[in-house]
Design a protein around this motif. Structure first.
Motif, mmCIF file in Angstrom:
data_model
loop_
_atom_site.group_PDB
_atom_site.id
_atom_site.type_symbol
_atom_site.label_atom_id
_atom_site.label_comp_id
_atom_site.label_asym_id
_atom_site.label_seq_id
_atom_site.Cartn_x
_atom_site.Cartn_y
_atom_site.Cartn_z
ATOM 1 N N LYS A 65 2.404 1.720 -3.482
ATOM 2 C CA LYS A 65 1.427 2.210 -4.461
ATOM 3 C C LYS A 65 1.150 3.695 -4.261
ATOM 4 N N ARG A 66 1.046 4.108 -2.996
ATOM 5 C CA ARG A 66 0.839 5.542 -2.745
ATOM 6 C C ARG A 66 2.018 6.365 -3.277
ATOM 7 N N TRP A 67 3.237 5.863 -3.072
ATOM 8 C CA TRP A 67 4.415 6.597 -3.544
ATOM 9 C C TRP A 67 4.446 6.678 -5.064
ATOM 10 N N THR A 116 1.088 1.051 -10.837
ATOM 11 C CA THR A 116 0.832 0.641 -9.446
ATOM 12 C C THR A 116 0.373 -0.810 -9.362
ATOM 13 N N ARG A 145 1.864 6.467 -7.178
ATOM 14 C CA ARG A 145 0.826 7.373 -7.652
ATOM 15 C C ARG A 145 1.263 8.826 -7.495
ATOM 16 N N HIS A 146 1.842 9.117 -6.351
ATOM 17 C CA HIS A 146 2.286 10.484 -6.103
ATOM 18 C C HIS A 146 3.411 10.886 -7.061
ATOM 19 N N ALA A 157 0.834 -1.207 0.000
ATOM 20 C CA ALA A 157 0.000 0.000 0.000
ATOM 21 C C ALA A 157 0.866 1.254 0.000
ATOM 22 N N ARG A 158 1.944 1.229 0.780
ATOM 23 C CA ARG A 158 2.839 2.390 0.822
ATOM 24 C C ARG A 158 3.539 2.605 -0.515
#
Length: 334
Positions: free
Chosen positions: A291-293, A311, A295-296, A288-289
Motif C-alpha cells: 500500500k505504501r508503494w 490501495t 500510494r507513492h 502495508a508495504r
C-alpha cells in the motif's frame, strides 16, 4: 509384622524403609532372623546427595550388613518427580543400581527380563489409597487378625503414608501425582512404588518419544505448517490452524487411550499457533508495504480518491486497464 505377613501367605514383602542405623544387637538379630526365615524380603536403598559449588557427592545408603545377609534382594526406593514436582515417570535404574520395582518384577517373573534402561509413564491404578491399604496395627492386632485373603499370594509394601508430620523426613515421602488436581491428595512414595510394580507386571506403562524424537516431530510439524500457511490467506489459514489443533489433540489422546503411547500435544499445538501468527503478521507487513508503494507511485498522477481505491483493491490493477463509459467536463473559470 514380618511373621504375620509370612503366616498370611504374602508372596513378597518390600520395605520402603532404609534400615541403615543399628538399634541394639539383640533387636537387630531378631529382625534379621525374621527376614531370613521369611526368605522373601526386599529392602530399600537410597542415594544421599550433597551439592557444593565446587563438587557433588553421592553416597549409597544401604541397610545394615547383618540385615543385608538375611534378605532376598535390595533395590533403590527413590522417586524421580518431573521438573514441576509431579511424579509421572518411572526409571528402572539410577546410578547403575536397580530400583525396587525392577527387583520385584524379576522375582515375580523370573523368566522375563526388563532392560534396566527402560523408562516410561506410570499407569496409575487411580488416586491416592486406590491400592489396597492396611494400617500397621491391623496386621499385628492379635484380637482381630487381618483376614489371610488380604495378603495371600500378594506383594506387600511397607512404608510411611503420612502427608504431614512433625518430622520432615516423613513428610518428604509424599508426592504430587497427575490425580492431585482432581482430589488434592498427595500420594505416599510407597504407594507410588506399588503403582510402578503394578504397571510393570501388567506391561501397561505408557511409552513416549525420546527428547530428540519429540524435537524432530515438532520441527516437522512447524515445517509442514509453514509450507501450507505461506500459500493461504489469513482466513483460510485460521481454518487450517483450527483443524490442525483439533487433529493434533484427537491423534494425541487416541494414541494415549488406544495404544498406550503419549505424544504431548501442547508443543505441537503451540508451534502451529506460532506459525499461523507469524503468517498473519507476514501478510500484514507485506500488504502495508504494498500500500505504501502504491500510494507513492500513483499519488503524483491521480487524485487521492483514486489512490485510495487502488490501495484498497490492488487486484484491480491489471494490464490493459478498465473500459468505462464516462462523461468528462473541462471547465476553466476566470
Amino acid at each position: 509384622l514380618v511373621n504375620r505377613l509370612v503366616d498370611g501367605g504374602a508372596r513378597l514383602i518390600l520395605f520402603d524403609v532404609i534400615f541403615a542405623d543399628p538399634t541394639n544387637p539383640e533387636d537387630d538379630k531378631l529382625l534379621g532372623d525374621a527376614f531370613q526365615a521369611a526368605g522373601n524380603i526386599i529392602l530399600g536403598t537410597t542415594f544421599e546427595t550433597a551439592k557444593d559449588p565446587r563438587f557433588t557427592r553421592r553416597v549409597l545408603i544401604t541397610p545394615l550388613k547383618a540385615l543385608q545377609r538375611s534378605v532376598r534382594a535390595q533395590g533403590l526406593c527413590m522417586i524421580t518427580p518431573d521438573y514441576d514436582g509431579v511424579v509421572r515417570r518411572f526409571r528402572l535404574s539410577l546410578g547403575g543400581r536397580e530400583t525396587m520395582p525392577l527387583v520385584a518384577y524379576g522375582l515375580m517373573r523370573p523368566g522375563s527380563a526388563l532392560s534396566p534402561h527402560l523408562a516410561g509413564l506410570i499407569n496409575y491404578a487411580g488416586p491416592a489409597r486406590n491400592i489396597d491399604t492396611v494400617s500397621y496395627y491391623q496386621v499385628i492386632d492379635e484380637e482381630r487378625p487381618l483376614p489371610k485373603a488380604r495378603t495371600r499370594g500378594r506383594i506387600v509394601l511397607v512404608g510411611h503414608m503420612l502427608e504431614a508430620s512433625a518430622t520432615p523426613q516423613a513428610q518428604a515421602d509424599s508426592f504430587y501425582t497427575p490425580f492431585f488436581a482432581g482430589n488434592g491428595q498427595l500420594m505416599a512414595g510407597v504407594e507410588i512404588q506399588g503403582n510402578i510394580i503394578n504397571t510393570l507386571l501388567d506391561g501397561s506403562w505408557i511409552r513416549e518419544f525420546a527428547a530428540w524424537e519429540r524435537s524432530l516431530l515438532l520441527m516437522a510439524v512447524i515445517f509442514l505448517a509453514s509450507l501450507a500457511l505461506i500459500h493461504l490467506k489469513p482466513i483460510s489459514g485460521l481454518i487450517f490452524t483450527v483443524v490442525g489443533l483439533v487433529l493434533i489433540t484427537v491423534v494425541s489422546f487416541g494414541l494415549f487411550y488406544l495404544a498406550r503411547f503419549w505424544v504431548p500435544p501442547f508443543l505441537m499445538s503451540t508451534g502451529l499457533v506460532v506459525v499461523y501468527s507469524g503468517n498473519v503478521l507476514g501478510h500484514y507487513f507485506v500488504e502495508a508495504r504494498e500500500k505504501r508503494w502504491l500510494r507513492h507511485a500513483f499519488s503524483r498522477y491521480v487524485s487521492p480518491s483514486v489512490v485510495e481505491v487502488i490501495t484498497t483493491n490492488p487486484e484491480r490493477l491489471e494490464l490493459g486497464g478498465e473500459e468505462l463509459e464516462t462523461t468528462v467536463l473541462f471547465a476553466d473559470l476566470e
